[in-house]
Design an enzyme around this catalytic site. Structure first.
Site, PDB file in Angstrom:
ATOM      1  N   GLU A  52     -18.966   5.307  -3.359  1.00 37.02           N
ATOM      2  CA  GLU A  52     -17.818   6.218  -3.474  1.00 37.02           C
ATOM      3  C   GLU A  52     -17.997   7.124  -4.681  1.00 37.02           C
ATOM      4  O   GLU A  52     -17.859   8.335  -4.603  1.00 37.02           O
ATOM      5  CB  GLU A  52     -16.559   5.382  -3.626  1.00 37.02           C
ATOM      6  CG  GLU A  52     -15.305   6.163  -3.912  1.00 37.02           C
ATOM      7  CD  GLU A  52     -14.139   5.238  -4.233  1.00 37.02           C
ATOM      8  OE1 GLU A  52     -14.127   4.644  -5.329  1.00 37.02           O
ATOM      9  OE2 GLU A  52     -13.245   5.105  -3.374  1.00 37.02           O
TER      10      GLU A  52
ATOM     11  N   GLU B 277      -3.800   8.812  -2.924  1.00 33.53           N
ATOM     12  CA  GLU B 277      -2.792   7.759  -2.771  1.00 33.53           C
ATOM     13  C   GLU B 277      -1.957   7.588  -4.036  1.00 33.53           C
ATOM     14  O   GLU B 277      -1.625   6.475  -4.429  1.00 33.53           O
ATOM     15  CB  GLU B 277      -3.470   6.449  -2.328  1.00 33.53           C
ATOM     16  CG  GLU B 277      -4.609   6.735  -1.343  1.00 33.53           C
ATOM     17  CD  GLU B 277      -5.073   5.575  -0.514  1.00 33.53           C
ATOM     18  OE1 GLU B 277      -4.678   5.521   0.645  1.00 33.53           O
ATOM     19  OE2 GLU B 277      -5.830   4.726  -1.034  1.00 33.53           O
TER      20      GLU B 277
ATOM     21  N   TRP C 221       0.842  -1.204   0.000  1.00 30.98           N
ATOM     22  CA  TRP C 221       0.000   0.000   0.000  1.00 30.98           C
ATOM     23  C   TRP C 221       0.879   1.256   0.000  1.00 30.98           C
ATOM     24  O   TRP C 221       1.942   1.245   0.625  1.00 30.98           O
ATOM     25  CB  TRP C 221      -0.925   0.004   1.225  1.00 30.98           C
ATOM     26  CG  TRP C 221      -2.157   0.816   0.959  1.00 30.98           C
ATOM     27  CD1 TRP C 221      -2.398   2.082   1.388  1.00 30.98           C
ATOM     28  CD2 TRP C 221      -3.277   0.422   0.171  1.00 30.98           C
ATOM     29  NE1 TRP C 221      -3.620   2.505   0.913  1.00 30.98           N
ATOM     30  CE2 TRP C 221      -4.185   1.504   0.162  1.00 30.98           C
ATOM     31  CE3 TRP C 221      -3.622  -0.729  -0.533  1.00 30.98           C
ATOM     32  CZ2 TRP C 221      -5.395   1.475  -0.518  1.00 30.98           C
ATOM     33  CZ3 TRP C 221      -4.827  -0.759  -1.215  1.00 30.98           C
ATOM     34  CH2 TRP C 221      -5.705   0.328  -1.209  1.00 30.98           C
TER      35      TRP C 221
ATOM     36  N   ASP D 295      -0.455  11.574  -2.352  1.00 29.24           N
ATOM     37  CA  ASP D 295      -1.520  12.550  -2.098  1.00 29.24           C
ATOM     38  C   ASP D 295      -2.741  11.881  -1.469  1.00 29.24           C
ATOM     39  O   ASP D 295      -2.713  10.680  -1.159  1.00 29.24           O
ATOM     40  CB  ASP D 295      -1.867  13.313  -3.388  1.00 29.24           C
ATOM     41  CG  ASP D 295      -2.487  12.422  -4.465  1.00 29.24           C
ATOM     42  OD1 ASP D 295      -2.840  11.253  -4.176  1.00 29.24           O
ATOM     43  OD2 ASP D 295      -2.626  12.895  -5.612  1.00 29.24           O
TER      44      ASP D 295
HETATM   45  C1  BGC Z   1      -9.198   7.111  -1.967  1.00 30.25           C
HETATM   46  C2  BGC Z   1      -8.733   7.601  -0.601  1.00 30.25           C
HETATM   47  C3  BGC Z   1      -9.602   7.011   0.489  1.00 30.25           C
HETATM   48  C4  BGC Z   1      -9.705   5.508   0.355  1.00 30.25           C
HETATM   49  C5  BGC Z   1     -10.710   4.909   1.327  1.00 30.25           C
HETATM   50  C6  BGC Z   1      -9.238   5.598  -1.956  1.00 30.25           C
HETATM   51  O1  BGC Z   1      -9.678   5.165  -3.196  1.00 30.25           O
HETATM   52  O2  BGC Z   1      -8.318   7.559  -2.965  1.00 30.25           O
HETATM   53  O3  BGC Z   1      -8.816   9.000  -0.550  1.00 30.25           O
HETATM   54  O4  BGC Z   1      -9.078   7.370   1.732  1.00 30.25           O
HETATM   55  O5  BGC Z   1     -10.106   5.176  -0.943  1.00 30.25           O
HETATM   56  O6  BGC Z   1     -11.970   5.468   1.177  1.00 30.25           O
END
Ligand code: BGC
Length: 354
Positions: free
Chosen positions: A312, A162, A108, A159
């Site tokens: 999401e 990620e 990760w 960032d």
């Molecule tokens: C996002 C992150 C988030 C994570 C968990 C990822 O896909 O880029 O910003 O913290 O998912 O929700």
């Protein structure tokens, strides 16, 4: 029709673990962890609705995660002060199992500093909204985090999406700025030196043609720039440079109802994100534009499924449809419910009601 406020609070309560951790998304294996970033916004949303106990349990969980790694953090701070590089083993992770262990099942991109800043901000909000004293262990953990951020803020890191580990990200700096400022309000300690340096760095390196940019070596915007004004307050919500950034975000990241992360995002094809659309509404509400804020709210309400779950992202006006199926095959259906989506919806709704 479900009452989305009630449902959102119920979903957050239901998926808060006994330990206090909020799972990012219960039905999406890759997100069966707790992120400081997601958790901090979720705790803030719960505080706004009087769910103080829930938020407190999260902050106690987060503090334990930090204090359990105290020695490692102190080594990292000392090395960074001496200008030595810190190893992966000396960096705080970005996501943890619900029991507070490092998430090590898959590789990760762990070196992300924004979530820690967001946590400091959220802890101070918890104090403000709950009117309760902050437990000693939370303050100790928060101070350790502040020292860690103060020596590492100018290092490139991943960032908030990620990605892009070789750059310095404007949103990340804003989250650190907001976090350090919030902690100083809480404990009265002077952190103005670092805060000033961050502001100067942003002014000198992260503004292009009058607007804020996503990161070093770029001239594009990212939806996370909304955070510069709300909630981190690095710039006033009516500042000219923020105005210009907002116009650009609308123009290049919103071609349907919801907001994309950034123009070349291809995660699940790069769809419209619920939490970002809510964030945009939050910014509009803070500027007194309740009509625009309401527009974001109604779009979000239409995206909930029949049980009131918010995902999401919505696979609409995709940046690049070629990437949608490959992601479905790799990680399954888009995460839903995503607790951070519910949290930002709750925040926006509260802004409109006030
Ligand atoms: C996002 C992150 C988030 C994570 C968990 C990822 O896909 O880029 O910003 O913290 O998912 O929700």
């Amino acid at each position: 029709m479900v009452n989305l406020v009630e449902t959102s609070i119920n979903i957050i309560q239901k998926f808060q673990s006994e330990s206090g951790a909020y799972v990012a998304s219960p039905n999406f294996p890759t997100y069966n962890y707790c992120w400081f970033r997601d958790g901090a916004f979720t705790a803030y949303a719960m505080d706004l609705y009087g769910q103080t106990e829930s938020s407190r349990r999260f902050h106690l969980w987060a503090s334990k995660v930090i204090l359990d790694r105290k020695e490692m953090i102190l080594i990292a701070i000392e090395k960074a002060r001496k200008g030595l590089p810190i190893t992966i083993q000396e960096q705080l992770h970005t996501r943890y199992t619900l029991e507070g262990e490092d998430g090590t099942k898959e590789e990760w991109p762990n070196f992300q500093l924004d979530g820690l800043g967001t946590w400091l901000w959220s802890l101070q909000q918890h104090k403000a909204y709950s009117n309760l004293e902050i437990p000693d262990e939370c303050l100790k953990a928060a101070n350790l985090v502040a020292d860690y951020l103060s020596v590492l803020w100018h290092n490139p890191c991943y960032d908030c999406w990620e990605e892009f580990p070789d750059d310095i990200h404007t949103h990340t700096l804003a989250a650190i700025y907001g976090g350090l400022s919030a902690l100083s309000i809480m404990d009265g300690k002077d952190r103005s030196g670092t805060i000033k340096q961050i502001l100067e760095f942003v002014d000198e390196n992260l503004i292009y043609d009058g607007y804020f940019i996503k990161k070093t070596h770029s001239f594009t915007v990212d939806a996370s720039l909304l955070g510069l004004a709300v909630p981190y307050g690095l710039v006033a919500v009516d500042d000219q440079r923020f105005d210009a950034t907002l116009r650009r975000i609308e123009k290049s990241l919103r071609n349907g109802g919801g907001l994309h992360r950034y123009p070349t995002d291809t995660y699940y094809g790069g769809g419209e994100w619920i939490l970002l659309t809510a964030w945009l509404g939050w910014v509009y509400a803070s500027r007194g534009d309740l009509e625009k804020a309401g527009e974001m709210l109604s779009w979000i309400e239409k995206q909930a499924d029949t049980n009131g779950n918010l995902p999401e992202q919505i696979p609409a006006t995709l940046n690049d449809p070629n990437y949608y199926v490959p992601w479905l095959r790799q990680w399954g259906q888009i995460a839903s419910p995503l607790l951070w989506s519910h949290a930002n919806y709750l925040i926006l709704k509260k802004q409109i009601q006030n």
